[in-house]
Design a protein around this motif. Structure first.
Motif, PDB file in Angstrom:
ATOM      1  N   LEU A 144       0.833  -1.202   0.000  1.00 60.00           N
ATOM      2  CA  LEU A 144       0.000   0.000   0.000  1.00 60.00           C
ATOM      3  C   LEU A 144       0.867   1.251   0.000  1.00 60.00           C
ATOM      4  O   LEU A 144       1.985   1.247   0.507  1.00 60.00           O
ATOM      5  N   SER A 145       0.331   2.309  -0.548  1.00 60.26           N
ATOM      6  CA  SER A 145       0.988   3.604  -0.434  1.00 60.26           C
ATOM      7  C   SER A 145       0.824   4.112   0.994  1.00 60.26           C
ATOM      8  O   SER A 145      -0.003   3.615   1.765  1.00 60.26           O
ATOM      9  N   ARG A 146       1.611   5.118   1.338  1.00 57.12           N
ATOM     10  CA  ARG A 146       1.505   5.692   2.678  1.00 57.12           C
ATOM     11  C   ARG A 146       0.087   6.213   2.928  1.00 57.12           C
ATOM     12  O   ARG A 146      -0.469   6.049   4.016  1.00 57.12           O
ATOM     13  N   ARG A 147      -0.510   6.823   1.941  1.00 56.73           N
ATOM     14  CA  ARG A 147      -1.871   7.343   2.062  1.00 56.73           C
ATOM     15  C   ARG A 147      -2.851   6.228   2.394  1.00 56.73           C
ATOM     16  O   ARG A 147      -3.742   6.375   3.234  1.00 56.73           O
ATOM     17  N   GLU A 148      -2.681   5.074   1.750  1.00 55.20           N
ATOM     18  CA  GLU A 148      -3.602   3.953   1.951  1.00 55.20           C
ATOM     19  C   GLU A 148      -3.405   3.262   3.295  1.00 55.20           C
ATOM     20  O   GLU A 148      -4.262   2.484   3.711  1.00 55.20           O
ATOM     21  N   ARG A 149      -2.296   3.527   3.957  1.00 51.29           N
ATOM     22  CA  ARG A 149      -2.050   2.895   5.249  1.00 51.29           C
ATOM     23  C   ARG A 149      -2.670   3.670   6.415  1.00 51.29           C
ATOM     24  O   ARG A 149      -2.488   3.277   7.574  1.00 51.29           O
ATOM     25  N   ASN A 150      -3.409   4.742   6.136  1.00 48.63           N
ATOM     26  CA  ASN A 150      -4.080   5.476   7.209  1.00 48.63           C
ATOM     27  C   ASN A 150      -5.429   4.822   7.477  1.00 48.63           C
ATOM     28  O   ASN A 150      -6.329   4.829   6.625  1.00 48.63           O
ATOM     29  N   LEU A 151      -5.598   4.248   8.662  1.00 51.05           N
ATOM     30  CA  LEU A 151      -6.792   3.467   8.960  1.00 51.05           C
ATOM     31  C   LEU A 151      -8.045   4.315   9.123  1.00 51.05           C
ATOM     32  O   LEU A 151      -9.149   3.836   8.874  1.00 51.05           O
ATOM     33  N   VAL A 152      -7.904   5.570   9.548  1.00 51.81           N
ATOM     34  CA  VAL A 152      -9.084   6.431   9.646  1.00 51.81           C
ATOM     35  C   VAL A 152      -9.613   6.736   8.250  1.00 51.81           C
ATOM     36  O   VAL A 152     -10.818   6.681   8.000  1.00 51.81           O
ATOM     37  N   ARG A 153      -8.718   7.051   7.341  1.00 55.06           N
ATOM     38  CA  ARG A 153      -9.142   7.310   5.959  1.00 55.06           C
ATOM     39  C   ARG A 153      -9.804   6.066   5.375  1.00 55.06           C
ATOM     40  O   ARG A 153     -10.839   6.146   4.710  1.00 55.06           O
ATOM     41  N   ARG A 154      -9.209   4.899   5.621  1.00 56.01           N
ATOM     42  CA  ARG A 154      -9.776   3.659   5.083  1.00 56.01           C
ATOM     43  C   ARG A 154     -11.155   3.382   5.673  1.00 56.01           C
ATOM     44  O   ARG A 154     -12.070   2.948   4.971  1.00 56.01           O
TER      45      ARG A 154
END
Length: 283
Positions: A144-154
């Motif tokens: 995953l990209s760094r952006r995709e590793r943010n669990l709140v965003r996910r």
């Protein structure tokens, strides 16, 4: 201000970074290791003349804005950032944003937990370290990209096409609410962090549920001690959740373990062997 040591420190940090590390072309005629002075100046948004004078120990004391630019340009760790500020005669204030640097001892701890799924979260809910079993139980974070590793965003902004909650969590709603409350407390600690400000704005605009939780201004969240993941290969995995605070880095180690002798423990054992392979996909 220790001009001589500051100059030597800047040179040493510049020489250890390759152009590829910061997205610059390598070019051909590089006679010295690392970045050129003008490249550091460009990345730090300061003049080449001023940066050159810093490395020659001839420049006046740099401002905090200049030090922040040099920290970004030279990819300094938290410890190196503090050292840079002390050399410049400007003791560091609070960190501008959540730390993403994980101590080596914590990384070693993750590797020593073969039958526990463990990961490290930054204060903004970014997964910044994990062990193989966490990747097998939840997701291959390395893909995953760094952006995709943010669990709140996910949790709030990425609806799943199969209709299942993120990682098949039975308490996905509780997790999302708890994350929103924690994020509000984080925002108070790092009010000037542009990444955090942008994340919150994105969440408020993209999720009515997050906006509602944010506007409630709740900052307390009780611990969630038990969770169940619905894994596509091994089925439901019920785990005990323990959270260890790393106060000096404002990070948390999350550890998932199963009851000894339970079906879930057997499922974790299987996942520790299978890893991130998908056995449910036809070969």
């Amino acid at each position: 201000m220790d001009r001589a040591e500051l100059a030597g420190f800047l040179r040493s940090r510049r020489e250890r970074i390759t152009p590829a590390d910061v997205g610059l072309p390598a070019g051909r005629r590089r006679r010295t290791p690392g970045l050129r002075r003008e490249e550091v100046a460009q990345l730090a948004f300061i003049s080449n003349e001023y940066y050159t004078r810093l490395e020659q120990a001839k420049a006046p004391r740099p401002s905090r804005e200049v030090l922040a630019g040099l920290t970004r340009a030279l990819r300094l760790s938290d410890t190196e950032r503090d050292y840079l500020h002390h050399l410049a005669g400007a003791p560091p204030g609070p960190a501008p944003g959540p730390s993403r640097e994980v101590r080596p001892s914590i990384l070693a701890l993750l590797d020593r937990l073969p039958l526990a799924a463990a990961l490290v979260l930054s204060a903004s809910y970014e997964v910044i370290a994990w062990n193989p079993l966490a990747a097998a139980l939840m997701e291959d974070f390395s893909a995953l990209s760094r952006r995709e590793r943010n669990l709140v965003r996910r949790a709030f902004l990425e609806p799943r096409h199969d209709g299942r909650p993120l990682y098949g969590l039975t308490d996905s709603g509780e997790f999302a609410a708890s994350a929103a409350r924690h994020l509000r407390a984080t925002a108070a600690r790092y009010p000037d962090d542009p990444e955090l400000v942008a994340l919150i704005a994105e969440l408020r605009e993209g999720s009515e549920e997050f906006a509602r939780l944010w506007d409630s201004r709740d900052v307390c969240a009780g611990p969630s001690l038990c969770k169940t993941f619905h894994h596509p290969v091994v089925g439901p995995v019920s785990v005990i959740c323990d959270v260890l605070d790393i106060t000096d880095r404002d990070q948390r180690v999350v550890i998932y373990t199963a009851e000894p002798g339970s079906r879930s423990e057997e499922a974790l054992r299987l996942l520790s062997v299978v890893g991130t392979q998908r056995l449910d996909v036809p070969g």
